[in-house]
Design an enzyme around this catalytic site. Structure first.
Site, short mmCIF file in Angstrom:
data_model
loop_
_atom_site.label_atom_id
_atom_site.label_comp_id
_atom_site.label_asym_id
_atom_site.label_seq_id
_atom_site.Cartn_x
_atom_site.Cartn_y
_atom_site.Cartn_z
N SER A 62 0.98 -1.29 0.06
CA SER A 62 -0.14 -0.08 0.12
C SER A 62 0.92 1.18 -0.09
O SER A 62 0.43 2.47 -0.21
CB SER A 62 -0.80 0.07 1.39
OG SER A 62 -0.22 -0.39 2.48
N ARG A 63 2.09 1.10 0.14
CA ARG A 63 2.91 2.24 0.15
C ARG A 63 4.49 1.77 -0.05
O ARG A 63 4.96 0.58 0.14
CB ARG A 63 2.60 3.25 1.45
CG ARG A 63 2.87 2.43 2.76
CD ARG A 63 2.35 3.36 3.80
NE ARG A 63 1.95 2.73 5.08
CZ ARG A 63 2.59 2.71 6.01
NH1 ARG A 63 3.34 3.24 6.34
NH2 ARG A 63 2.00 2.16 7.24
N ASN A 85 7.12 -8.60 1.48
CA ASN A 85 7.69 -7.17 1.79
C ASN A 85 7.23 -6.56 3.37
O ASN A 85 7.79 -5.72 3.74
CB ASN A 85 7.51 -6.25 0.68
CG ASN A 85 7.29 -4.69 1.17
OD1 ASN A 85 8.62 -4.23 0.93
ND2 ASN A 85 6.26 -4.04 1.34
N SER A 124 17.14 -6.61 5.17
CA SER A 124 17.41 -5.15 5.38
C SER A 124 18.98 -5.42 5.60
O SER A 124 19.43 -6.17 5.84
CB SER A 124 17.06 -4.65 6.67
OG SER A 124 17.41 -3.46 7.03
N TYR A 127 14.12 -5.95 15.25
CA TYR A 127 14.04 -5.90 13.82
C TYR A 127 15.28 -6.77 13.27
O TYR A 127 14.93 -7.29 12.30
CB TYR A 127 14.01 -4.38 13.45
CG TYR A 127 13.96 -3.93 12.16
CD1 TYR A 127 12.40 -4.09 11.34
CD2 TYR A 127 14.98 -3.55 11.08
CE1 TYR A 127 12.63 -3.56 10.05
CE2 TYR A 127 14.86 -3.17 9.96
CZ TYR A 127 13.84 -3.07 9.25
OH TYR A 127 13.60 -2.97 7.93
N ALA A 177 16.78 -8.94 14.25
CA ALA A 177 16.44 -10.55 14.68
C ALA A 177 15.76 -11.33 13.39
O ALA A 177 15.96 -12.05 12.75
CB ALA A 177 16.30 -10.76 15.93
N LYS A 198 14.95 -9.62 10.40
CA LYS A 198 15.61 -9.44 9.39
C LYS A 198 16.85 -10.30 8.94
O LYS A 198 17.07 -11.11 7.97
CB LYS A 198 16.18 -7.97 8.96
CG LYS A 198 15.20 -6.84 8.96
CD LYS A 198 13.91 -7.34 7.87
CE LYS A 198 12.98 -6.32 7.41
NZ LYS A 198 11.88 -6.59 6.67
N ILE A 249 16.51 3.77 2.64
CA ILE A 249 15.55 4.03 1.59
C ILE A 249 14.68 5.00 1.94
O ILE A 249 13.96 4.74 2.99
CB ILE A 249 14.85 2.74 0.98
CG1 ILE A 249 15.83 1.71 0.71
CG2 ILE A 249 14.08 2.99 -0.22
CD1 ILE A 249 16.92 1.76 -0.12
P1 NAP Z 1 6.63 1.39 5.14
O1 NAP Z 1 6.40 2.50 4.07
O2 NAP Z 1 6.25 1.74 6.62
O3 NAP Z 1 5.17 0.23 4.52
C1 NAP Z 1 5.12 -0.76 5.27
C2 NAP Z 1 4.01 -1.68 4.45
O4 NAP Z 1 4.00 -2.77 5.37
C3 NAP Z 1 2.84 -1.03 4.49
O5 NAP Z 1 2.21 -1.21 3.02
C4 NAP Z 1 2.05 -1.47 5.58
O6 NAP Z 1 0.47 -1.59 5.22
C5 NAP Z 1 2.42 -2.91 5.62
N1 NAP Z 1 2.43 -3.73 6.78
C6 NAP Z 1 2.58 -3.43 8.07
N2 NAP Z 1 2.18 -4.25 8.83
C7 NAP Z 1 1.51 -5.25 8.28
C8 NAP Z 1 0.91 -6.49 8.51
N3 NAP Z 1 0.77 -6.82 9.97
N4 NAP Z 1 0.56 -7.08 7.61
C9 NAP Z 1 0.37 -6.85 6.14
N5 NAP Z 1 1.12 -5.71 5.79
C10 NAP Z 1 1.71 -4.93 6.76
O7 NAP Z 1 7.84 0.53 4.83
P2 NAP Z 1 8.98 0.47 3.71
O8 NAP Z 1 9.86 1.46 4.25
O9 NAP Z 1 8.28 0.63 2.42
O10 NAP Z 1 9.39 -0.87 4.11
C11 NAP Z 1 9.11 -2.20 3.30
C12 NAP Z 1 9.98 -3.43 3.67
O11 NAP Z 1 11.21 -3.10 3.45
C13 NAP Z 1 9.88 -3.64 5.17
O12 NAP Z 1 9.84 -5.03 5.38
C14 NAP Z 1 11.12 -3.11 5.73
O13 NAP Z 1 11.42 -3.58 6.76
C15 NAP Z 1 12.22 -3.28 4.48
N6 NAP Z 1 13.22 -2.20 4.52
C16 NAP Z 1 12.99 -0.80 4.38
C17 NAP Z 1 14.06 0.03 4.43
C18 NAP Z 1 14.05 1.52 4.44
O14 NAP Z 1 14.89 2.12 4.44
N7 NAP Z 1 12.69 2.05 4.18
C19 NAP Z 1 15.47 -0.47 4.68
C20 NAP Z 1 15.68 -1.84 4.81
C21 NAP Z 1 14.58 -2.98 4.64
P3 NAP Z 1 -0.48 -0.26 5.65
O15 NAP Z 1 -0.01 0.82 4.77
O16 NAP Z 1 -1.91 -0.83 5.45
O17 NAP Z 1 -0.10 -0.04 7.14
#
Ligand code: NAP
Length: 247
Positions: free
Chosen positions: A14-15, A90, A142, A155, A157, A159, A188
């Site tokens: 969703s985002r 994701n 991550s 987090y 643990a 990842k 990111i």
């Molecule tokens: P984000 O913008 O916070 O988006 C999180 C997404 O996960 C949203 O679509 C949210 O849905 C969904 N979500 C949360 N809890 C959920 C659940 N219980 N069941 C199903 N969906 C759920 O995160 P992001 O930065 O895009 O990160 C996406 C992935 O990349 C994550 O696994 C994160 O750990 C990993 N990551 C991110 C970064 C970074 O720098 N951003 C770096 C390394 C890894 P809703 O919108 O409905 O709440």
């Protein structure tokens, strides 16, 4: 060849990174299913954007940490209804805190969604892909799952655990023509990193040789490659997309 629509499932689409992956995979020709938990409007907007660009997508409310809901979703909406060619695990959250002060609920919540949720989706997807004799699974880990990070024991643990599952699943599923890889994003620009202070971002930039945060498209392009025919001989790998940070 199956007559069922070639489909990619992106959890947490969703985002942020999930949204970019969903849009890229739709461009690549997959019908896309995006899951969400709290933001139906975000998920609907992603689907609308995909449809307007000529693709096909639908949104499903599905909490990855709700095992029963995940199992019935795969049984009722995936099995026999679509050709599940790609799963992108994701969905993820953070609940940061120094480990001596970390609350049990914050440990459990992060592990339940980021690790157990991903495992349940992977297991259910694999059952279907094994029958299809093909499939691509990409787990979003991550950089901190490779290197550790103070204040993120839960987090990290989860990842690191995803990297472990990736390697085991790759070995188990390779004979069935299913690849399983992890992408390890660095920092990111998304809602997740928007929570960081300016000072934290400055400190981070000093550690990134390319001196910038990554974009969601940097991750989506890597996921798209791993899902493609061109990546058919890559499995059990962790692809770091982190601006050159040394791990
Ligand atoms: P984000 O913008 O916070 O988006 C999180 C997404 O996960 C949203 O679509 C949210 O849905 C969904 N979500 C949360 N809890 C959920 C659940 N219980 N069941 C199903 N969906 C759920 O995160 P992001 O930065 O895009 O990160 C996406 C992935 O990349 C994550 O696994 C994160 O750990 C990993 N990551 C991110 C970064 C970074 O720098 N951003 C770096 C390394 C890894 P809703 O919108 O409905 O709440």
């Amino acid at each position: 060849m199956s007559d069922l629509p070639s489909t990619a499932l992106v959890t947490g689409g969703s985002r942020g990174i999930g949204e970019a992956c969903a849009k890229k995979l739709a461009k690549d020709g997959y019908e896309v299913i995006v899951t969400y938990v709290s933001r139906p409007d975000g998920a609907e907007k992603v689907c609308k954007d995909i449809e307007e660009a000529g693709g096909k997508a639908r949104a499903v409310k599905l909490d990855s940490s709700d095992r029963e809901a995940v199992v019935s979703f795969f049984k009722e909406e995936i099995k026999g209804k679509v050709s599940l060619d790609v799963l992108v695990n994701n969905a993820g959250i953070t609940r940061d805190g120094l480990l001596i002060r970390m609350k049990d609920q914050d440990w459990d919540k992060v592990l339940d969604i980021n690790l157990t949720g991903a495992f349940t989706c992977l297991r259910e997807a694999a059952k279907i892909m094994v029958r299809q004799k093909k499939g691509r699974i990409v787990n979003i880990s991550s950089v901190v799952g490779q290197a550790g990070n103070p204040g993120q024991a839960n987090y990290v643990a989860a990842k690191s655990g995803l990297i472990g599952i990736t390697k085991s699943a790759a070995l188990e599923l390779a004979p069935r023509n299913i690849t399983v890889n992890a992408v390890a994003p660095g920092f990111i620009t998304t809602d997740m990193t928007a929570e960081l202070s300016e000072e934290q971002v400055e400190q981070m930039l000093e550690r990134i040789p390319l001196r910038k945060l990554g974009s969601v498209d940097d991750i989506a392009n890597t996921v798209s490659f791993l899902a493609s025919e061109n990546a058919g001989y890559i499995t059990g790998q962790v692809i770091a997309v982190n601006g050159g940070m040394y791990m």
